[in-house]
Design an enzyme around this catalytic site. Sequence first.
Site, mmCIF file in Angstrom:
data_model
loop_
_atom_site.group_PDB
_atom_site.id
_atom_site.type_symbol
_atom_site.label_atom_id
_atom_site.label_comp_id
_atom_site.label_asym_id
_atom_site.label_seq_id
_atom_site.Cartn_x
_atom_site.Cartn_y
_atom_site.Cartn_z
ATOM 1 N N ASP A 128 33.214 46.572 67.453
ATOM 2 C CA ASP A 128 33.202 46.357 66.019
ATOM 3 C C ASP A 128 33.179 47.654 65.217
ATOM 4 O O ASP A 128 33.674 47.702 64.117
ATOM 5 C CB ASP A 128 31.960 45.546 65.632
ATOM 6 C CG ASP A 128 32.197 44.079 65.887
ATOM 7 O OD1 ASP A 128 33.358 43.712 66.179
ATOM 8 O OD2 ASP A 128 31.232 43.312 65.789
ATOM 9 N N ASP A 152 34.138 47.435 55.828
ATOM 10 C CA ASP A 152 34.067 46.281 54.918
ATOM 11 C C ASP A 152 34.638 45.021 55.543
ATOM 12 O O ASP A 152 34.245 43.912 55.166
ATOM 13 C CB ASP A 152 34.611 46.552 53.506
ATOM 14 C CG ASP A 152 35.728 47.520 53.427
ATOM 15 O OD1 ASP A 152 36.373 47.722 54.464
ATOM 16 O OD2 ASP A 152 35.942 48.056 52.329
ATOM 17 N N GLU A 192 34.872 39.270 47.737
ATOM 18 C CA GLU A 192 35.790 40.303 47.263
ATOM 19 C C GLU A 192 36.898 40.544 48.272
ATOM 20 O O GLU A 192 38.004 40.946 47.911
ATOM 21 C CB GLU A 192 35.037 41.625 47.013
ATOM 22 C CG GLU A 192 35.947 42.640 46.368
ATOM 23 C CD GLU A 192 35.361 44.023 46.193
ATOM 24 O OE1 GLU A 192 34.436 44.376 46.928
ATOM 25 O OE2 GLU A 192 35.837 44.742 45.308
ATOM 26 N N GLU A 193 36.602 40.277 49.548
ATOM 27 C CA GLU A 193 37.556 40.595 50.608
ATOM 28 C C GLU A 193 38.611 39.522 50.827
ATOM 29 O O GLU A 193 39.500 39.708 51.655
ATOM 30 C CB GLU A 193 36.807 40.838 51.933
ATOM 31 C CG GLU A 193 35.868 42.022 51.902
ATOM 32 C CD GLU A 193 36.609 43.343 51.715
ATOM 33 O OE1 GLU A 193 37.740 43.472 52.190
ATOM 34 O OE2 GLU A 193 36.035 44.243 51.059
ATOM 35 N N ASP A 211 30.039 40.233 47.363
ATOM 36 C CA ASP A 211 30.739 41.484 47.651
ATOM 37 C C ASP A 211 30.067 42.007 48.918
ATOM 38 O O ASP A 211 28.959 42.553 48.869
ATOM 39 C CB ASP A 211 30.567 42.474 46.487
ATOM 40 C CG ASP A 211 31.264 43.809 46.779
ATOM 41 O OD1 ASP A 211 31.766 43.982 47.899
ATOM 42 O OD2 ASP A 211 31.291 44.663 45.877
ATOM 43 N N LEU A 240 30.514 44.478 50.903
ATOM 44 C CA LEU A 240 30.204 45.907 51.017
ATOM 45 C C LEU A 240 30.555 46.617 49.717
ATOM 46 O O LEU A 240 31.685 47.074 49.519
ATOM 47 C CB LEU A 240 30.960 46.533 52.196
ATOM 48 C CG LEU A 240 30.292 47.798 52.694
ATOM 49 C CD1 LEU A 240 28.913 47.520 53.271
ATOM 50 C CD2 LEU A 240 31.150 48.484 53.722
ATOM 51 N N ASP A 241 29.566 46.698 48.848
ATOM 52 C CA ASP A 241 29.759 47.391 47.573
ATOM 53 C C ASP A 241 29.606 48.895 47.788
ATOM 54 O O ASP A 241 28.705 49.327 48.506
ATOM 55 C CB ASP A 241 28.707 46.906 46.570
ATOM 56 C CG ASP A 241 28.803 47.665 45.265
ATOM 57 O OD1 ASP A 241 29.869 47.614 44.638
ATOM 58 O OD2 ASP A 241 27.818 48.318 44.884
ATOM 59 N N GLU A 280 29.643 40.850 41.262
ATOM 60 C CA GLU A 280 29.000 42.125 40.938
ATOM 61 C C GLU A 280 28.176 41.983 39.650
ATOM 62 O O GLU A 280 26.961 42.139 39.651
ATOM 63 C CB GLU A 280 30.052 43.241 40.795
ATOM 64 C CG GLU A 280 30.706 43.598 42.125
ATOM 65 C CD GLU A 280 31.687 44.761 42.044
ATOM 66 O OE1 GLU A 280 31.561 45.689 42.860
ATOM 67 O OE2 GLU A 280 32.601 44.729 41.189
HETATM 68 P P1 AFP Z 1 34.060 50.533 45.969
HETATM 69 O O1 AFP Z 1 33.306 49.453 46.709
HETATM 70 O O2 AFP Z 1 35.548 50.347 46.034
HETATM 71 O O3 AFP Z 1 33.616 51.916 46.366
HETATM 72 O O4 AFP Z 1 33.693 50.334 44.389
HETATM 73 C C1 AFP Z 1 32.381 50.453 43.984
HETATM 74 C C2 AFP Z 1 32.259 49.997 42.555
HETATM 75 O O5 AFP Z 1 32.780 48.717 42.391
HETATM 76 C C3 AFP Z 1 30.806 50.047 42.045
HETATM 77 O O6 AFP Z 1 29.881 49.840 43.046
HETATM 78 C C4 AFP Z 1 30.706 51.402 41.386
HETATM 79 O O7 AFP Z 1 29.763 51.449 40.353
HETATM 80 C C5 AFP Z 1 32.099 51.618 40.857
HETATM 81 O O8 AFP Z 1 32.972 50.889 41.713
HETATM 82 C C6 AFP Z 1 32.498 53.057 40.867
HETATM 83 O O9 AFP Z 1 33.729 53.179 40.256
HETATM 84 P P2 AFP Z 1 34.399 54.611 39.934
HETATM 85 O O10 AFP Z 1 34.837 55.167 41.263
HETATM 86 O O11 AFP Z 1 35.538 54.275 39.024
HETATM 87 O O12 AFP Z 1 33.359 55.469 39.289
#
Ligand code: AFP
Length: 350
Positions: A64, A70, A92-93, A111, A113-114, A278
């Site tokens: 894995d 993600d 989200e995926e 989500d 994996l944020d 989110e």
């Molecule tokens: P990822 O999961 O694609 O890294 O996005 C994270 C996110 O949705 C959130 O957690 C952050 O606050 C935001 O994006 C950051 O966005 P920027 O890169 O535009 O600052």
Amino acid sequence: MGQGGTLDGLLDAEARASGPVGQALAEAFVCMAGAAKALSVLIATPPVGGRLGAKAGTANSDGDQQKKLDIVAEDLFSDSLRKAGIGAYLSEEVEEATVFHPAGLLAVAIDPLDGSSNIDVNAPIGTIFSILPMVAEAVADPASAFRQPGRKQLAAGFFIYGPQTSLVVTFGKGVHLLVLSPELNDFVLVESGITIPPDMPEYAINASNYRHWHEPVQTYIDDCVRGEEGPRGRNFNMRWIGSMVADAYRIFMRGGIFLYPGDKRPGYEQGRLRLMYEANPVAFLAEQAGGAATDGIDNILDRKPHSPHQRVPFVMGSADKVERVREYYLDLNPPTRDAPLFGRRGLLRG
Ligand code: AFP
């Protein structure tokens, strides 16, 4: 239930006692906690054949850890929620909402994996979830389960995988913080009744987008940056981690404000964050912690969703700061950048 108890004790107190929906909630949490534990082990384990953020297929294909993280997170949480017997699932995926069990009582938007762009830099990442009641129409139209405003959430929260793996959660009666104990392999309740401290002069925004922002946001941030010499009359600090879970966690612990506004870039008219998995869950937590969350003007939790992955401008944090941003948007005290001392808003801008 008191500090030092486990997630199971919290679920007894907050969920199981309230009938079949409460029992379904408890089951969903037990299963999600299992997925979060597995994910946190995976994140903490040295990866074989590449960095943890490796793209699917770039490392050797034995296990894995070689999958993009993600995708692993998606598999862990969707499997766990299917096992938990939930009705409808949105992630989200995945493109579309799905019905897992037509007779299930809950709809979960997640989500998995944020902050995935932070995987490779060893900064905190997380899993954000929103739990709604299932609706009968969802059997024919799965997305309908998620067209309920955030105000209808039964529970919401996030796991954060940082120096500690923690769970910040609400069942609609305050906010709880649990931390994963490696000794017990269980989430331990550390604090209930978390409130966002009201007085922290700290903001979080991706300031590299300054030129794209609309004037109310530019002026709000200008006024913070001017510190003691500006209309706010005090110095502000800035933080931007790039994982909303981490920025939100900090605000729950020590206060401040987070902004991801809509801006002038094509595709960013509604900001970047997704409403259902989110903004809504973090807004529910914020309100339960005595804070607030808006799209700049209106309460996030009152917004009627229209499509599964829609974005929304997001302003969250201590209630007075969120209200101040609203005033800038409504132009209650129109800004004048070049006016002497305090500008046209005078002392009102303090
Ligand atoms: P990822 O999961 O694609 O890294 O996005 C994270 C996110 O949705 C959130 O957690 C952050 O606050 C935001 O994006 C950051 O966005 P920027 O890169 O535009 O600052």
